[in-house]
Design a protein around this motif. Sequence first.
Motif, PDB file in Angstrom:
ATOM      1  N   UNK A  24       0.833  -1.206   0.000  1.00  6.03           N
ATOM      2  CA  UNK A  24       0.000   0.000   0.000  1.00  6.03           C
ATOM      3  C   UNK A  24       0.866   1.254   0.000  1.00  6.03           C
ATOM      4  N   UNK A  25       1.925   1.233   0.785  1.00  6.44           N
ATOM      5  CA  UNK A  25       2.822   2.394   0.871  1.00  6.44           C
ATOM      6  C   UNK A  25       3.526   2.628  -0.466  1.00  6.44           C
ATOM      7  N   UNK A  26       4.047   1.565  -1.046  1.00  8.71           N
ATOM      8  CA  UNK A  26       4.781   1.686  -2.311  1.00  8.71           C
ATOM      9  C   UNK A  26       3.864   2.149  -3.442  1.00  8.71           C
ATOM     10  N   UNK A  27       2.572   1.837  -3.313  1.00  8.03           N
ATOM     11  CA  UNK A  27       1.608   2.231  -4.346  1.00  8.03           C
ATOM     12  C   UNK A  27       1.117   3.665  -4.165  1.00  8.03           C
ATOM     13  N   UNK A  28       1.609   4.330  -3.122  1.00  6.26           N
ATOM     14  CA  UNK A  28       1.257   5.726  -2.910  1.00  6.26           C
ATOM     15  C   UNK A  28      -0.042   5.963  -2.163  1.00  6.26           C
ATOM     16  N   UNK A  29      -0.584   4.916  -1.562  1.00  3.88           N
ATOM     17  CA  UNK A  29      -1.827   5.071  -0.803  1.00  3.88           C
ATOM     18  C   UNK A  29      -1.587   5.840   0.494  1.00  3.88           C
ATOM     19  N   UNK A  30      -2.548   6.672   0.860  1.00  6.74           N
ATOM     20  CA  UNK A  30      -2.521   7.362   2.139  1.00  6.74           C
ATOM     21  C   UNK A  30      -3.369   6.551   3.115  1.00  6.74           C
ATOM     22  N   UNK A  31      -2.775   6.138   4.222  1.00  6.30           N
ATOM     23  CA  UNK A  31      -3.519   5.299   5.154  1.00  6.30           C
ATOM     24  C   UNK A  31      -3.000   5.453   6.577  1.00  6.30           C
ATOM     25  N   UNK A  80       4.909  -1.423  13.814  1.00 14.38           N
ATOM     26  CA  UNK A  80       5.053  -0.108  14.459  1.00 14.38           C
ATOM     27  C   UNK A  80       6.363   0.579  14.081  1.00 14.38           C
ATOM     28  N   UNK A  81       7.401  -0.193  13.761  1.00 19.57           N
ATOM     29  CA  UNK A  81       8.656   0.432  13.314  1.00 19.57           C
ATOM     30  C   UNK A  81       8.489   1.045  11.922  1.00 19.57           C
ATOM     31  N   UNK A  82       7.772   0.344  11.059  1.00 19.41           N
ATOM     32  CA  UNK A  82       7.505   0.872   9.716  1.00 19.41           C
ATOM     33  C   UNK A  82       6.676   2.151   9.815  1.00 19.41           C
ATOM     34  N   UNK A  83       5.675   2.130  10.691  1.00 21.39           N
ATOM     35  CA  UNK A  83       4.820   3.310  10.875  1.00 21.39           C
ATOM     36  C   UNK A  83       5.647   4.500  11.338  1.00 21.39           C
ATOM     37  N   UNK A  84       6.549   4.273  12.251  1.00 23.43           N
ATOM     38  CA  UNK A  84       7.393   5.360  12.758  1.00 23.43           C
ATOM     39  C   UNK A  84       8.313   5.884  11.659  1.00 23.43           C
ATOM     40  N   UNK A  85       8.919   4.953  10.917  1.00 22.09           N
ATOM     41  CA  UNK A  85       9.844   5.333   9.843  1.00 22.09           C
ATOM     42  C   UNK A  85       9.150   6.168   8.769  1.00 22.09           C
ATOM     43  N   UNK A  86       7.916   5.797   8.439  1.00 21.30           N
ATOM     44  CA  UNK A  86       7.200   6.465   7.346  1.00 21.30           C
ATOM     45  C   UNK A  86       6.246   7.565   7.829  1.00 21.30           C
ATOM     46  N   UNK A  87       6.119   7.716   9.140  1.00 20.25           N
ATOM     47  CA  UNK A  87       5.203   8.740   9.662  1.00 20.25           C
ATOM     48  C   UNK A  87       3.744   8.382   9.483  1.00 20.25           C
ATOM     49  N   UNK A  88       3.441   7.097   9.576  1.00 26.17           N
ATOM     50  CA  UNK A  88       2.059   6.625   9.440  1.00 26.17           C
ATOM     51  C   UNK A  88       1.396   6.627  10.817  1.00 26.17           C
ATOM     52  N   UNK A  89       0.251   7.245  10.913  1.00 22.50           N
ATOM     53  CA  UNK A  89      -0.462   7.331  12.190  1.00 22.50           C
ATOM     54  C   UNK A  89      -0.900   5.946  12.655  1.00 22.50           C
ATOM     55  N   UNK A  90      -0.639   5.660  13.928  1.00 24.57           N
ATOM     56  CA  UNK A  90      -1.114   4.435  14.550  1.00 24.57           C
ATOM     57  C   UNK A  90      -2.271   4.765  15.477  1.00 24.57           C
ATOM     58  N   UNK A  91      -3.308   3.947  15.432  1.00 23.12           N
ATOM     59  CA  UNK A  91      -4.446   4.136  16.325  1.00 23.12           C
ATOM     60  C   UNK A  91      -4.634   2.899  17.201  1.00 23.12           C
ATOM     61  N   UNK A  92      -4.856   3.135  18.490  1.00 29.23           N
ATOM     62  CA  UNK A  92      -5.176   2.066  19.428  1.00 29.23           C
ATOM     63  C   UNK A  92      -6.689   1.866  19.441  1.00 29.23           C
TER      64      UNK A  92
END
Length: 208
Positions: A24-31, A80-92
């Motif tokens: 999803x990230x490589x395809x340019x999706x915002x998520x 969670x490491x990928x999310x941090x590296x790419x600045x992807x919001x994590x929700x609990x």
Amino acid sequence: MIYLPEIHTNKKDHEFQMKVIESLWKSGNKFVIAMEMFQQNFQRYLDEYVSGQIDEEEFLRKTQYKERWGYPEELYAPVWRFAREKGIKLYAIGLPSEVVNKIKAVGLRHVKDSTLPTTIVDPKPEEIERWKSVLKDHPRVDEKVFLDVQNAWDNSMAFAIANILKKENKKVVVLLGREHAPSLDQGVPYRLSVFRPFTSQKILQRQE
């Protein structure tokens, strides 16, 4: 809305989740990524981790990951490491243990909390039968309490996702146990369709 259901201890399920997220990230999706593994009352620490304010050790300590979830960290760390590296919001989106304990004490109908919808979506007959089949392996557990907690968990996660969708103009990728998303007409997807009709939802699951 994309659900990536897992058997919590199945390493291949976790590898599949990461493949989808990376694709999803490589395809340019915002998520954003919503995780059952963290309880909703610890959201601030997910935000602080992704933004770089705290390190992984502090993140896991402050979210009480080991006490409240407990499955091996290495199964989820790539997410969670990928999310941090790419600045992807994590929700609990996990139901807090404190709320679970209240439900066990007085029943779901008597518990009011910000993590639960005002109107609880009742389970379908087929869901009750599915839960009862699981309960057979836990003969000492009270049936009503078990059914209440299962329903509360699905309602709470669906309610949390509905609130995320109000805030985010992005796809929501949900990591959760398979029992919470067995199909689009049961579990969390069914309840989300009640809270937010016409929401596009799909379940992506590793093929055995």
